[in-house]
Write a protein that holds these residues in place. Structure first.
Motif, short mmCIF file in Angstrom:
data_model
loop_
_atom_site.label_atom_id
_atom_site.label_comp_id
_atom_site.label_asym_id
_atom_site.label_seq_id
_atom_site.Cartn_x
_atom_site.Cartn_y
_atom_site.Cartn_z
N UNK A 1 -22.16 44.22 15.69
CA UNK A 1 -22.68 43.44 14.88
C UNK A 1 -23.24 44.24 13.83
N UNK A 2 -22.73 43.85 12.66
CA UNK A 2 -23.22 44.56 11.35
C UNK A 2 -24.33 44.21 10.68
N UNK A 3 -24.51 42.56 10.51
CA UNK A 3 -25.70 42.15 10.22
C UNK A 3 -25.81 40.67 10.91
N UNK A 4 -27.26 40.31 10.77
CA UNK A 4 -27.65 38.84 11.46
C UNK A 4 -28.79 38.49 10.84
N UNK A 5 -28.95 37.10 11.12
CA UNK A 5 -30.31 36.59 10.86
C UNK A 5 -31.13 36.73 12.06
N UNK A 6 -32.48 37.17 11.78
CA UNK A 6 -33.37 37.32 12.79
C UNK A 6 -33.33 36.16 14.02
N UNK A 7 -32.89 36.63 15.22
CA UNK A 7 -32.73 35.80 16.35
C UNK A 7 -33.49 36.17 17.62
N UNK A 8 -34.23 35.43 18.03
CA UNK A 8 -35.18 35.64 19.00
C UNK A 8 -34.81 36.65 20.09
N UNK A 9 -33.46 36.41 20.62
CA UNK A 9 -32.81 37.01 21.92
C UNK A 9 -32.51 38.09 21.33
N UNK A 10 -32.11 38.73 20.17
CA UNK A 10 -31.83 39.97 19.79
C UNK A 10 -32.93 40.64 19.02
N UNK A 11 -34.26 39.97 18.85
CA UNK A 11 -35.26 40.65 18.10
C UNK A 11 -35.66 42.07 18.84
N UNK A 12 -35.71 42.95 17.70
CA UNK A 12 -35.84 44.46 18.09
C UNK A 12 -34.65 45.20 18.45
N UNK A 13 -33.55 44.77 18.49
CA UNK A 13 -32.20 45.39 19.10
C UNK A 13 -31.69 45.99 17.91
N UNK A 14 -30.97 47.27 18.18
CA UNK A 14 -29.90 47.61 17.33
C UNK A 14 -28.76 47.97 18.23
N UNK A 15 -27.72 48.68 17.59
CA UNK A 15 -26.66 48.89 18.28
C UNK A 15 -25.90 47.84 18.99
N UNK A 16 -26.01 46.70 18.48
CA UNK A 16 -25.69 45.17 19.09
C UNK A 16 -23.98 45.16 18.89
N UNK A 17 -23.40 44.87 20.09
CA UNK A 17 -22.05 44.40 20.05
C UNK A 17 -21.86 43.23 21.02
N UNK A 18 -20.65 42.48 20.70
CA UNK A 18 -20.18 41.35 21.49
C UNK A 18 -18.85 41.63 21.82
N UNK A 19 -18.52 41.56 23.39
CA UNK A 19 -17.13 41.68 23.94
C UNK A 19 -16.94 40.25 24.48
N UNK A 20 -15.75 40.03 24.06
CA UNK A 20 -15.04 38.53 24.25
C UNK A 20 -13.78 39.11 25.35
N UNK A 21 -13.73 38.40 26.35
CA UNK A 21 -12.48 38.51 27.22
C UNK A 21 -12.33 37.12 27.76
N UNK A 22 -10.84 37.02 28.15
CA UNK A 22 -10.65 35.52 28.76
C UNK A 22 -10.95 35.44 30.19
N UNK A 23 -11.54 34.23 30.54
CA UNK A 23 -11.83 33.75 31.86
C UNK A 23 -10.68 33.07 32.60
N UNK A 24 -10.28 33.22 34.01
CA UNK A 24 -9.21 32.54 34.36
C UNK A 24 -9.12 31.09 33.92
N UNK A 25 -10.18 30.49 33.64
CA UNK A 25 -10.10 29.06 33.36
C UNK A 25 -9.81 28.73 31.91
N UNK A 26 -9.58 29.87 31.05
CA UNK A 26 -9.25 29.70 29.70
C UNK A 26 -10.48 29.63 28.85
N UNK A 27 -11.59 29.93 29.43
CA UNK A 27 -12.73 29.80 28.51
C UNK A 27 -13.04 31.37 28.52
N UNK A 28 -13.99 31.69 27.38
CA UNK A 28 -14.21 33.08 26.74
C UNK A 28 -15.54 33.49 27.37
N UNK A 29 -15.29 34.74 28.00
CA UNK A 29 -16.48 35.40 28.66
C UNK A 29 -16.94 36.43 27.48
#
Length: 149
Positions: free
Chosen positions: A16-44
């Motif tokens: 995450x390079x930039x974001x609008x202030x968001x309650x669940x991420x407030x105060x966090x840095x070094x933020x990442x998001x990792x996406x993997x495929x679930x067996x049912x086709x959805x994304x974890x």
């Protein structure tokens, strides 16, 4: 939304390079998001960030599903049971190295990169797109990436 979209190319870790202030991420840095495929086709979805005030990592795990076609970068993601939020990929480079994601309104925006930084020309292009879409780009928080897990 981005069309055509290839979810398999999008999978993996994004910084995450930039974001609008968001309650669940407030105060966090070094933020990442990792996406993997679930067996049912959805994304974890695993979001992770470092809270320097508490000197600890925070992790949240969720699930994303396509709203319509899997060929469109329009998903909904849930971290809390039946409650879903929009995950709309509004910009994505051809090599799947940089992305810009919006929520359901102009209150939520994220600029993502496969590396902890983003080239200035990509950043400037994404800021123009965001501004034209009605986002208050002057309110973006630029995220520090100075800590490894």
């Amino acid at each position: 939304m981005v069309r055509p979209f290839d979810a398999d190319r999008y999978l993996g870790t994004w910084f995450e390079v930039a974001r609008m202030d968001f309650f669940f991420e407030r105060g966090l840095n070094n933020t990442t998001a990792t996406y993997t495929r679930n067996p049912d086709g959805s994304i974890k979805v695993v979001n992770r960030g470092y809270n320097p005030q508490k000197d600890r990592w925070k992790t949240a795990e969720g699930r994303a599903v396509f709203v319509d076609s899997p060929n469109e970068g329009r998903l909904k993601v849930s971290f809390f049971g039946p409650f879903y939020g929009g995950y709309n990929i509004i910009a994505l480079d051809d090599d799947y190295q940089y992305a810009m994601v919006a929520g359901n309104d102009t209150d939520n925006l994220w600029i993502l990169s496969r590396s902890p930084s983003i080239p200035s020309d990509v950043r400037d292009r994404y800021l123009v797109i965001a501004r034209q879409a009605g986002f208050a780009v002057n309110e973006l928080l630029w995220i520090e990436h100075d800590k490894s897990s």
